[in-house]
Design a protein around this motif. Structure first.
Motif, mmCIF file in Angstrom:
data_model
loop_
_atom_site.group_PDB
_atom_site.id
_atom_site.type_symbol
_atom_site.label_atom_id
_atom_site.label_comp_id
_atom_site.label_asym_id
_atom_site.label_seq_id
_atom_site.Cartn_x
_atom_site.Cartn_y
_atom_site.Cartn_z
ATOM 1 N N GLU A 119 0.852 -1.196 0.000
ATOM 2 C CA GLU A 119 0.000 0.000 0.000
ATOM 3 C C GLU A 119 0.887 1.245 0.000
ATOM 4 O O GLU A 119 1.872 1.325 0.735
ATOM 5 N N ILE A 120 0.547 2.222 -0.814
ATOM 6 C CA ILE A 120 1.300 3.466 -0.905
ATOM 7 C C ILE A 120 0.649 4.508 0.003
ATOM 8 O O ILE A 120 -0.521 4.848 -0.174
ATOM 9 N N GLU A 121 1.373 4.993 0.984
ATOM 10 C CA GLU A 121 0.906 6.102 1.813
ATOM 11 C C GLU A 121 1.479 7.405 1.259
ATOM 12 O O GLU A 121 2.658 7.466 0.897
ATOM 13 N N ARG A 122 0.660 8.427 1.191
ATOM 14 C CA ARG A 122 1.101 9.709 0.644
ATOM 15 C C ARG A 122 0.820 10.829 1.644
ATOM 16 O O ARG A 122 -0.160 10.784 2.398
ATOM 17 N N SER A 123 1.671 11.840 1.614
ATOM 18 C CA SER A 123 1.496 13.011 2.464
ATOM 19 C C SER A 123 0.516 13.976 1.808
ATOM 20 O O SER A 123 -0.010 13.714 0.717
ATOM 21 N N GLY A 124 0.295 15.131 2.455
ATOM 22 C CA GLY A 124 -0.659 16.090 1.936
ATOM 23 C C GLY A 124 -0.303 16.640 0.573
ATOM 24 O O GLY A 124 -1.194 16.996 -0.216
ATOM 25 N N TYR A 180 3.201 -3.276 3.737
ATOM 26 C CA TYR A 180 3.067 -4.629 3.175
ATOM 27 C C TYR A 180 1.771 -5.265 3.643
ATOM 28 O O TYR A 180 1.408 -5.200 4.822
ATOM 29 N N HIS A 181 1.043 -5.889 2.700
ATOM 30 C CA HIS A 181 -0.167 -6.637 3.015
ATOM 31 C C HIS A 181 -0.021 -8.055 2.462
ATOM 32 O O HIS A 181 0.235 -8.224 1.264
ATOM 33 N N PRO A 182 -0.168 -9.090 3.296
ATOM 34 C CA PRO A 182 -0.090 -10.466 2.790
ATOM 35 C C PRO A 182 -1.143 -10.702 1.714
ATOM 36 O O PRO A 182 -2.300 -10.308 1.880
ATOM 37 N N TRP A 183 -0.745 -11.363 0.632
ATOM 38 C CA TRP A 183 -1.683 -11.569 -0.469
ATOM 39 C C TRP A 183 -2.859 -12.445 -0.053
ATOM 40 O O TRP A 183 -3.948 -12.335 -0.615
ATOM 41 N N GLY A 184 -2.671 -13.304 0.931
ATOM 42 C CA GLY A 184 -3.771 -14.138 1.392
ATOM 43 C C GLY A 184 -4.897 -13.350 2.032
ATOM 44 O O GLY A 184 -6.001 -13.866 2.197
ATOM 45 N N MET A 185 -4.638 -12.081 2.398
ATOM 46 C CA MET A 185 -5.669 -11.231 2.993
ATOM 47 C C MET A 185 -6.274 -10.273 1.983
ATOM 48 O O MET A 185 -7.046 -9.384 2.360
ATOM 49 N N VAL A 186 -5.921 -10.441 0.710
ATOM 50 C CA VAL A 186 -6.370 -9.510 -0.327
ATOM 51 C C VAL A 186 -7.402 -10.183 -1.225
ATOM 52 O O VAL A 186 -7.218 -11.327 -1.660
ATOM 53 N N THR A 187 -8.496 -9.491 -1.475
ATOM 54 C CA THR A 187 -9.498 -9.913 -2.438
ATOM 55 C C THR A 187 -9.477 -8.936 -3.607
ATOM 56 O O THR A 187 -9.513 -7.726 -3.399
#
Length: 387
Positions: free
Chosen positions: A118-123, A132-139
């Motif tokens: 996931e990309i976090e961006r500032s103002g 990082y997100h495990p692919w097993g938790m992604v739909t």
């Protein structure tokens, strides 16, 4: 997402877009190996060769230097003050360093065919973090526009939604150009064969191994005689403390050493070949993962360069391209580079001979050679160029 979908995501199940009915990475193996369909491909790491190949590639790419460059005309300069450079230096988030993030991303992609950050961006729109997100938790769902939507579960029944542009999606080769398919599922028969051989060996050891030898009697022994002989033999000759003791037999008894059967010998060869088979799937030379069956001191160095050229370099290019596509605007002069020169340049003697040739041919000057080696220039300020 409904309750069933959330429970499935918590358990590690994957849901594909309706227009892209691909099997999860390990699902193709489920009927034969006993792994449950749709569960996380981490089960594949029960095979030591899969774990070794995944770890070798992921850790190698995680530890190589990563730098952000900016093009100014025909000149490329390192941009140490870019927000991504700061993440590389100080960590992608409060919990994970750059090395941790890349290692997890690559390992997920190798095992499942997909990895997600996931990309976090500032103002001001600049990147401020990578999660990082495990692919097993992604739909994954495909929107009518053709873009992908990522619904990410946290294991507590909560879901977050990302769309393309808000995530870095690294993928192995796909069938539809959108969702990666892991090489474990593409070569399901091969991996299943290796898994079954390992299971057979495990059951063989669990249920009783072959004896080291047998005692033959020319006649028929009573139950009492067999029990007395067994107890006497075990007390005098079984165990490490009794190793090497002389064996004395009388009454026509004979000792015969038990030999490994042709079937068991074939099982051992099958397991050895299974290591090569899985290493071939990941394009990892066997010496890199600790298989020295055909190794010499000469070809071990060659294996390292082969590993960098034909395995690491393509993955490094995929990472560079995906980061540039997701983090930098179209037409941006910035680019990410993973420096594999440490793998490719060989031993110190070979490297310095190459530097000597470059100096004599006028391709590099002394300060440029020092920069390649990671040293400050003698004639400059000692600071890396920045913009």
């Amino acid at each position: 997402m409904g309750m069933i979908d959330r429970l499935a995501a918590f358990a590690g199940f994957e849901r594909r877009a309706d227009t892209s009915p691909l099997d999860p990475s390990w699902q193709a193996l489920a009927p034969m190996t006993g792994y449950f369909p749709g569960l996380s491909a981490r089960a594949a790491e029960n095979l030591s060769t899969v774990l070794a190949c995944t770890s070798s590639i992921a850790t190698a790419l995680a530890y190589v230097p990563a730098r952000v460059y900016r093009w100014e005309g025909e000149t490329r300069l390192e941009h140490a003050s870019h927000p991504l450079s700061r993440l590389i230096r100080y960590g992608c988030n409060s919990a994970m360093t750059w090395c941790d993030t890349i290692e997890h991303l690559v390992a997920d992609t190798l095992l499942t065919g997909n990895g997600l950050l996931e990309i976090e961006r500032s103002g001001n729109g600049q990147v401020s973090g990578l999660i990082y997100h495990p692919w097993g938790m992604v739909t994954v769902q495909e929107l009518p526009s053709g873009r992908l939507r990522y619904d990410i579960g946290d294991g507590k029944g909560n879901t977050r939604r990302l769309i393309e542009g808000e995530a870095i999606h690294l993928r192995d080769r796909t069938n539809d150009g959108k969702i990666g398919v892991s090489r474990l599922s593409r070569s399901a028969d091969t991996v299943t064969g290796v898994d079954l051989a390992n299971r057979h060996a495990r059951q063989f050891l669990a249920n009783g191994a072959n004896p080291s030898g047998v005692i033959e009697h020319p006649g028929t022994m009573t139950a009492e005689q067999r029990t007395a002989l067994r107890e006497q033999f075990q007390s005098r000759h079984e165990g490490a403390v009794n190793s090497g003791r002389a064996l004395i037999l009388d009454g026509g008894l004979q000792w015969k050493v038990a030999q490994i059967s042709p079937e068991d010998a074939e099982l051992l060869e099958t397991r050895r070949f299974g290591v090569e088979e899985i290493a071939r799937l990941f394009q990892v030379p066997p010496p890199i993962i600790g298989d020295y069956t055909h190794n010499t001191f000469t070809n071990s160095e060659t294996a390292g360069r082969w590993f960098a050229t034909f395995c690491l370099a393509p993955w490094a290019r995929k990472i560079e391209a995906e980061f540039s596509r997701s983090l930098f605007p179209s037409g941006s002069p910035y680019e990410l580079e993973l420096d594999l020169s440490g793998f490719l340049r060989g031993d110190p003697e070979t490297r310095w001979n190459a530097h000597k040739i470059a100096l004599e041919a006028g391709v590099l000057d002394a300060d440029e050679v020092r920069q390649v080696e990671g040293w400050n220039p003698r004639t400059g300020t000692g600071e890396r160029p920045d913009a």
